[in-house]
Scaffold this motif. Structure first.
Motif, PDB file in Angstrom:
ATOM      1  N   ALA A 348       0.825  -1.217   0.000  1.00  0.00           N
ATOM      2  CA  ALA A 348       0.000   0.000   0.000  1.00  0.00           C
ATOM      3  C   ALA A 348       0.859   1.267   0.000  1.00  0.00           C
ATOM      4  N   TYR A 358      -4.183   0.503  -2.233  1.00  0.00           N
ATOM      5  CA  TYR A 358      -3.707  -0.829  -1.833  1.00  0.00           C
ATOM      6  C   TYR A 358      -4.364  -1.896  -2.710  1.00  0.00           C
ATOM      7  N   ASP A 364      -4.390 -10.364   1.699  1.00  0.00           N
ATOM      8  CA  ASP A 364      -3.491 -10.602   2.838  1.00  0.00           C
ATOM      9  C   ASP A 364      -3.867  -9.699   4.013  1.00  0.00           C
ATOM     10  N   CYS A 376       0.043  -4.948   5.442  1.00  0.00           N
ATOM     11  CA  CYS A 376       1.247  -4.133   5.219  1.00  0.00           C
ATOM     12  C   CYS A 376       1.162  -2.783   5.935  1.00  0.00           C
TER      13      CYS A 376
HETATM   14  S1  SF4 Z   1      -1.205  -6.655   2.856  1.00  0.00           S
HETATM   15 FE1  SF4 Z   1      -0.449  -7.507   0.931  1.00  0.00          FE
HETATM   16  S2  SF4 Z   1      -2.294  -7.817  -0.276  1.00  0.00           S
HETATM   17 FE2  SF4 Z   1      -2.841  -6.423   1.376  1.00  0.00          FE
HETATM   18  S3  SF4 Z   1      -2.597  -4.364   0.541  1.00  0.00           S
HETATM   19 FE3  SF4 Z   1      -0.689  -4.906   1.538  1.00  0.00          FE
HETATM   20  S4  SF4 Z   1       0.596  -5.806  -0.071  1.00  0.00           S
HETATM   21 FE4  SF4 Z   1      -1.489  -5.790  -0.796  1.00  0.00          FE
END
Ligand code: SF4
Length: 381
Positions: A348, A358, A364, A376
């Motif tokens: 993001a 993002y 995730d 993230c």
């Molecule tokens: S946690 Fe992973 S999937 Fe979610 S916004 Fe961040 S980089 Fe993207």
């Protein structure tokens, strides 16, 4: 470049994946660790509640247990049993330090399907000398990857990529191709979260924040467009699938490549081929969702299915000529075929208008203070 790539269809409750963050604190020190929360172990009931919350909001096919170092959690086995009881496949992220043969045997019995091993140059860890060379780090990665594979668990590796050192992509990719045990590779584009001044919001209403532009940083603007261009120039590969951002339909936050890799039995160099997606993959996603009520996320290795994919994909909009040429090259040889999944993730970022951009619906995501948020930026909220 995204013209023929599969646009991942997940939306809101259809997202098939999430992360469960069970512990802070680690037995390794990494450069640029995103994990800025103070060390603590989440009680078992809190972890179960987070899993329940995710199950309520998503049709999960698999979830990944993360930390800190999850193997330090004293109730990890109970957590894995709880995930199993929900009929969800489980992955684990680990620095590999505690992955002994005995522990791996236990994890295999607890149905862990995939372990992402994070061993990178610059880490301070007791199984590597201080200032270990690239070769020493690679040797350790191979050693642990083989151990995980021998326990019947699939192996992924994780790297951070920097715009001013894109050659490290070649190193990570060629290593995953060369090593039979590695079937997943995640490359995260570097983002300096220490520059985030403020961040507020949630995934429903959106996030707003600000950046400290005065803070000194190693971050050079870097996106998956740079990656796709590089992959094409270096290997001629085209993306297999992508995930948009929450703001732009064609801003690829996830870009994945699917490679077929053949290992000749006589020990010759691996032969590889990048697979292009076609109608078959769209149909597979649709059929899986219709029959099982959820989209697939984790894909288990199956050599017979890999051969079938190469034969059928070309007939249904994939790369017929390329697949046939690859199959012809390996036809008369004895050996093993694997599918290697390579994923580039652009974490993001705060756009110039202060809005957080993002990965759309963030596969995730984690639970933070009872809310589902991108992992993230979880520590920034
Ligand atoms: S946690 Fe992973 S999937 Fe979610 S916004 Fe961040 S980089 Fe993207």
């Amino acid at each position: 470049m995204l013209k023929n790539a599969l646009k991942l269809p997940w939306r809101q409750e259809n997202v098939p994946h999430c992360l469960i963050d069970i512990i802070r604190g680690c037995n390794v020190v990494c450069e640029n660790c995103y994990n800025t929360d103070s060390a603590h172990v989440k009680p078992l009931q809190e972890v179960k509640d987070e899993i329940d919350l995710m199950v309520k909001h998503r049709k999960l096919h698999s979830l990944a247990i993360i930390g800190g170092e999850p193997l330090l959690h004293p109730k990890l086995d109970e957590i894995l049993e709880y995930v199993n009881s929900k009929n969800i496949l489980v992955e684990l992220f680990s620095n590999g330090l505690l992955l002994t043969e005995k522990r791996l045997e236990e994890l295999a019995k607890l149905k862990v399907k995939l372990i992402f091993v994070h061993i990178e140059k610059g880490q301070i860890r007791k199984d590597l000398p201080i200032n270990a060379t690239e070769d020493e780090v690679k040797e350790l990665r191979y050693k642990i990857a083989k151990r995980v594979h021998n326990a019947g668990i699939e192996v992924g590796t994780i790297f951070t990529s920097y715009k001013d050192d894109m050659h490290s992509i070649n190193i990570a990719l060629e290593e995953a191709i060369a090593e039979r045990s590695m079937t997943y590779l995640i490359v995260t584009l570097f983002r300096d979260y220490t520059r985030f001044n403020t961040l507020k919001g949630d995934m429903e209403k959106g996030f707003q924040g600000s950046i400290d532009f005065k803070k000194k940083t190693d971050e050079v603007p870097y996106s998956n467009f740079d990656v796709m261009k590089y992959m094409h120039e270096q290997y001629g590969f085209k993306p297999f699938a992508f995930l948009s951002s929450n703001r732009e339909a064609y801003d690829p936050r996830w870009v994945s490549y699917l490679l077929a890799v053949f290992y000749p039995k006589d020990g010759g160099e691996p032969i590889y081929h990048s697979i292009k997606s076609g109608y078959l993959e769209k149909f597979y996603l649709f059929a899986h969702y219709t029959i099982k009520g959820k989209y697939p996320f984790f894909q288990e290795q199956d050599e017979k299915k890999a051969y079938a994919l190469l034969k059928l994909n070309g007939l249904f909009g994939g790369d017929l000529k390329g697949n046939r040429a690859f199959l012809k090259r390996i036809k008369k040889q004895e050996g093993e075929l694997k599918l290697l999944r390579v994923l580039f993730q652009a974490p993001a970022k705060i756009d110039s208008d202060g809005t957080l951009s993002y990965c759309d619906t963030c596969p995730d995501a984690v639970v933070k203070n009872g809310k589902i948020v991108p992992a993230c930026v979880g520590d920034q909220l």
